[in-house]
Motif scaffolding. Structure first.
Motif, PDB file in Angstrom:
ATOM      1  N   UNK A  42      25.756  34.720  93.732  1.00  0.00           N
ATOM      2  CA  UNK A  42      25.935  35.833  94.658  1.00  0.00           C
ATOM      3  C   UNK A  42      25.303  37.078  94.068  1.00  0.00           C
ATOM      4  N   UNK A  43      24.724  37.886  94.939  1.00  0.00           N
ATOM      5  CA  UNK A  43      24.099  39.142  94.533  1.00  0.00           C
ATOM      6  C   UNK A  43      24.406  40.186  95.591  1.00  0.00           C
ATOM      7  N   UNK A  44      24.786  41.366  95.143  1.00  0.00           N
ATOM      8  CA  UNK A  44      25.046  42.470  96.059  1.00  0.00           C
ATOM      9  C   UNK A  44      24.384  43.730  95.529  1.00  0.00           C
ATOM     10  N   UNK A  45      24.109  44.661  96.443  1.00  0.00           N
ATOM     11  CA  UNK A  45      23.487  45.919  96.035  1.00  0.00           C
ATOM     12  C   UNK A  45      24.427  47.105  96.168  1.00  0.00           C
ATOM     13  N   UNK A  46      25.573  46.910  96.814  1.00  0.00           N
ATOM     14  CA  UNK A  46      26.458  48.054  96.963  1.00  0.00           C
ATOM     15  C   UNK A  46      27.842  47.690  96.462  1.00  0.00           C
ATOM     16  N   UNK A  47      28.551  48.510  95.779  1.00  0.00           N
ATOM     17  CA  UNK A  47      28.186  49.874  95.413  1.00  0.00           C
ATOM     18  C   UNK A  47      27.142  49.923  94.293  1.00  0.00           C
ATOM     19  N   UNK A  48      27.054  48.887  93.454  1.00  0.00           N
ATOM     20  CA  UNK A  48      26.001  48.805  92.438  1.00  0.00           C
ATOM     21  C   UNK A  48      25.443  47.390  92.457  1.00  0.00           C
ATOM     22  N   UNK A  49      24.281  47.224  91.800  1.00  0.00           N
ATOM     23  CA  UNK A  49      23.686  45.896  91.692  1.00  0.00           C
ATOM     24  C   UNK A  49      24.629  44.993  90.911  1.00  0.00           C
ATOM     25  N   UNK A  50      24.845  43.777  91.418  1.00  0.00           N
ATOM     26  CA  UNK A  50      25.657  42.813  90.711  1.00  0.00           C
ATOM     27  C   UNK A  50      25.160  41.418  91.031  1.00  0.00           C
ATOM     28  N   UNK A  51      24.934  40.633  89.993  1.00  0.00           N
ATOM     29  CA  UNK A  51      24.530  39.239  90.136  1.00  0.00           C
ATOM     30  C   UNK A  51      25.560  38.400  89.401  1.00  0.00           C
ATOM     31  N   UNK A  52      26.054  37.371  90.080  1.00  0.00           N
ATOM     32  CA  UNK A  52      27.067  36.514  89.483  1.00  0.00           C
ATOM     33  C   UNK A  52      26.694  35.059  89.731  1.00  0.00           C
ATOM     34  N   UNK A  53      26.728  34.250  88.669  1.00  0.00           N
ATOM     35  CA  UNK A  53      26.446  32.818  88.755  1.00  0.00           C
ATOM     36  C   UNK A  53      27.628  32.084  88.128  1.00  0.00           C
ATOM     37  N   UNK A  54      28.188  31.130  88.855  1.00  0.00           N
ATOM     38  CA  UNK A  54      29.332  30.366  88.370  1.00  0.00           C
ATOM     39  C   UNK A  54      29.179  28.906  88.768  1.00  0.00           C
ATOM     40  N   UNK A  55      29.753  28.017  87.970  1.00  0.00           N
ATOM     41  CA  UNK A  55      29.687  26.582  88.242  1.00  0.00           C
ATOM     42  C   UNK A  55      31.093  26.019  88.365  1.00  0.00           C
ATOM     43  N   UNK A  56      31.201  24.976  89.170  1.00  0.00           N
ATOM     44  CA  UNK A  56      32.464  24.243  89.305  1.00  0.00           C
ATOM     45  C   UNK A  56      32.141  22.766  89.114  1.00  0.00           C
ATOM     46  N   UNK A  57      32.812  22.133  88.165  1.00  0.00           N
ATOM     47  CA  UNK A  57      32.566  20.735  87.842  1.00  0.00           C
ATOM     48  C   UNK A  57      33.350  19.812  88.780  1.00  0.00           C
ATOM     49  N   UNK A  58      33.023  18.532  88.711  1.00  0.00           N
ATOM     50  CA  UNK A  58      33.705  17.475  89.459  1.00  0.00           C
ATOM     51  C   UNK A  58      33.771  17.791  90.950  1.00  0.00           C
ATOM     52  N   UNK A  59      32.612  18.055  91.535  1.00  0.00           N
ATOM     53  CA  UNK A  59      32.455  18.323  92.970  1.00  0.00           C
ATOM     54  C   UNK A  59      33.279  19.509  93.434  1.00  0.00           C
ATOM     55  N   UNK A  60      33.444  20.498  92.561  1.00  0.00           N
ATOM     56  CA  UNK A  60      34.140  21.719  92.922  1.00  0.00           C
ATOM     57  C   UNK A  60      35.641  21.677  92.717  1.00  0.00           C
ATOM     58  N   UNK A  61      36.164  20.670  92.034  1.00  0.00           N
ATOM     59  CA  UNK A  61      37.607  20.557  91.844  1.00  0.00           C
ATOM     60  C   UNK A  61      38.141  21.432  90.709  1.00  0.00           C
ATOM     61  N   UNK A 120      38.293  24.998  88.285  1.00  0.00           N
ATOM     62  CA  UNK A 120      38.106  26.440  88.492  1.00  0.00           C
ATOM     63  C   UNK A 120      36.675  26.841  88.135  1.00  0.00           C
ATOM     64  N   UNK A 121      36.270  28.007  88.604  1.00  0.00           N
ATOM     65  CA  UNK A 121      34.915  28.495  88.319  1.00  0.00           C
ATOM     66  C   UNK A 121      34.712  28.706  86.829  1.00  0.00           C
ATOM     67  N   UNK A 122      33.533  28.303  86.355  1.00  0.00           N
ATOM     68  CA  UNK A 122      33.113  28.581  84.987  1.00  0.00           C
ATOM     69  C   UNK A 122      32.010  29.617  85.106  1.00  0.00           C
ATOM     70  N   UNK A 123      32.264  30.810  84.638  1.00  0.00           N
ATOM     71  CA  UNK A 123      31.315  31.912  84.770  1.00  0.00           C
ATOM     72  C   UNK A 123      30.123  31.678  83.849  1.00  0.00           C
ATOM     73  N   UNK A 124      28.915  31.661  84.426  1.00  0.00           N
ATOM     74  CA  UNK A 124      27.697  31.487  83.649  1.00  0.00           C
ATOM     75  C   UNK A 124      27.057  32.842  83.370  1.00  0.00           C
ATOM     76  N   UNK A 125      26.996  33.688  84.391  1.00  0.00           N
ATOM     77  CA  UNK A 125      26.410  35.020  84.222  1.00  0.00           C
ATOM     78  C   UNK A 125      27.068  35.988  85.189  1.00  0.00           C
ATOM     79  N   UNK A 126      27.363  37.163  84.686  1.00  0.00           N
ATOM     80  CA  UNK A 126      27.858  38.257  85.518  1.00  0.00           C
ATOM     81  C   UNK A 126      27.200  39.522  84.995  1.00  0.00           C
ATOM     82  N   UNK A 127      26.404  40.166  85.828  1.00  0.00           N
ATOM     83  CA  UNK A 127      25.650  41.332  85.368  1.00  0.00           C
ATOM     84  C   UNK A 127      26.561  42.517  85.055  1.00  0.00           C
ATOM     85  N   UNK A 128      27.816  42.478  85.476  1.00  0.00           N
ATOM     86  CA  UNK A 128      28.736  43.562  85.169  1.00  0.00           C
ATOM     87  C   UNK A 128      29.265  43.483  83.736  1.00  0.00           C
ATOM     88  N   UNK A 129      29.185  42.320  83.130  1.00  0.00           N
ATOM     89  CA  UNK A 129      29.666  42.165  81.758  1.00  0.00           C
ATOM     90  C   UNK A 129      28.584  42.614  80.789  1.00  0.00           C
TER      91      UNK A 129
END
Length: 189
Positions: free
Chosen positions: A32-51, A53-62
């Motif tokens: 997911x990427x948004x431009x408002x209120x600030x630029x933010x890009x977030x990439x997360x993975x879920x194993x076992x067909x999404x069963x 919880x999200x494993x955060x790979x990248x978050x531009x806010x961190x």
């Protein structure tokens, strides 16, 4: 009562089975990427067909820690400066098959885009919107794609949000990778 050795052996037996299960079940990759209120890009993975919880790979806010920043700079400096020209030519020749082989097992679950787009010239904005509309309406009817684009004819602008979710089985990437490696490193022709 199980002993410590039995517990360690049990863990050693479960780990390979868990690794195989991760390799042969779908992984859902969210972007997911948004431009408002600030630029933010977030990439997360879920194993076992999404069963799982999200494993955060990248978050531009961190923010990166100082140690990670230094490690990233050092790894860029220590990259090899020259390569074998024959292998490079083989890799270039085999790259299209590799790209097709790597894209084939990736399935788009959904794509949502909501954006305001404007270029310096309103005519260019109209051409871009026409191209994107043609692309939007060329998709099949029950499409997992939802695109909402509004033109901004007042001047250059790009704002909005995009969200996508992909699904893939990691083991499906092995055959194209092995073929590519064999073509570049293994064959003597």
């Amino acid at each position: 009562m199980p002993s410590l050795l039995e517990g360690v052996l049990l863990v050693l037996a479960i780990l390979p089975a868990l690794l195989v299960a991760v390799l042969v079940t779908p992984i859902k990759l969210g972007f997911s990427a948004t431009t408002s209120p600030t630029w933010r890009v977030k990439i997360a993975a879920r194993l076992f067909a999404g069963l799982t919880p999200e494993i955060l790979i990248h978050d531009s806010q961190r923010r990166l820690t100082k140690r990670k920043q230094r490690a990233a700079k050092k790894s860029r400096r220590t990259a090899k400066s020259h390569q074998n020209s024959v292998r490079r030519a083989r890799a270039i020749a085999a790259a299209p098959r590799l790209v097709v082989g790597l894209l084939r097992p990736i399935h788009l679950q959904h794509l949502r885009m909501d954006a305001d787009i404007g270029l310096a010239d309103p005519a260019d904005t109209g051409q871009l919107l026409g191209f994107l509309s043609a692309l939007k309406f060329s998709l099949p009817s029950p499409s997992p794609v939802s695109i909402a684009i509004r033109p901004d004819l007042s001047g250059p602008c790009a704002s909005g949000a995009i969200e996508a979710q992909l699904s893939f089985v990691p083991a499906a990437f092995l055959p194209p990778g092995v073929r590519f490696a064999w073509h570049v490193f293994g064959s003597n022709s």
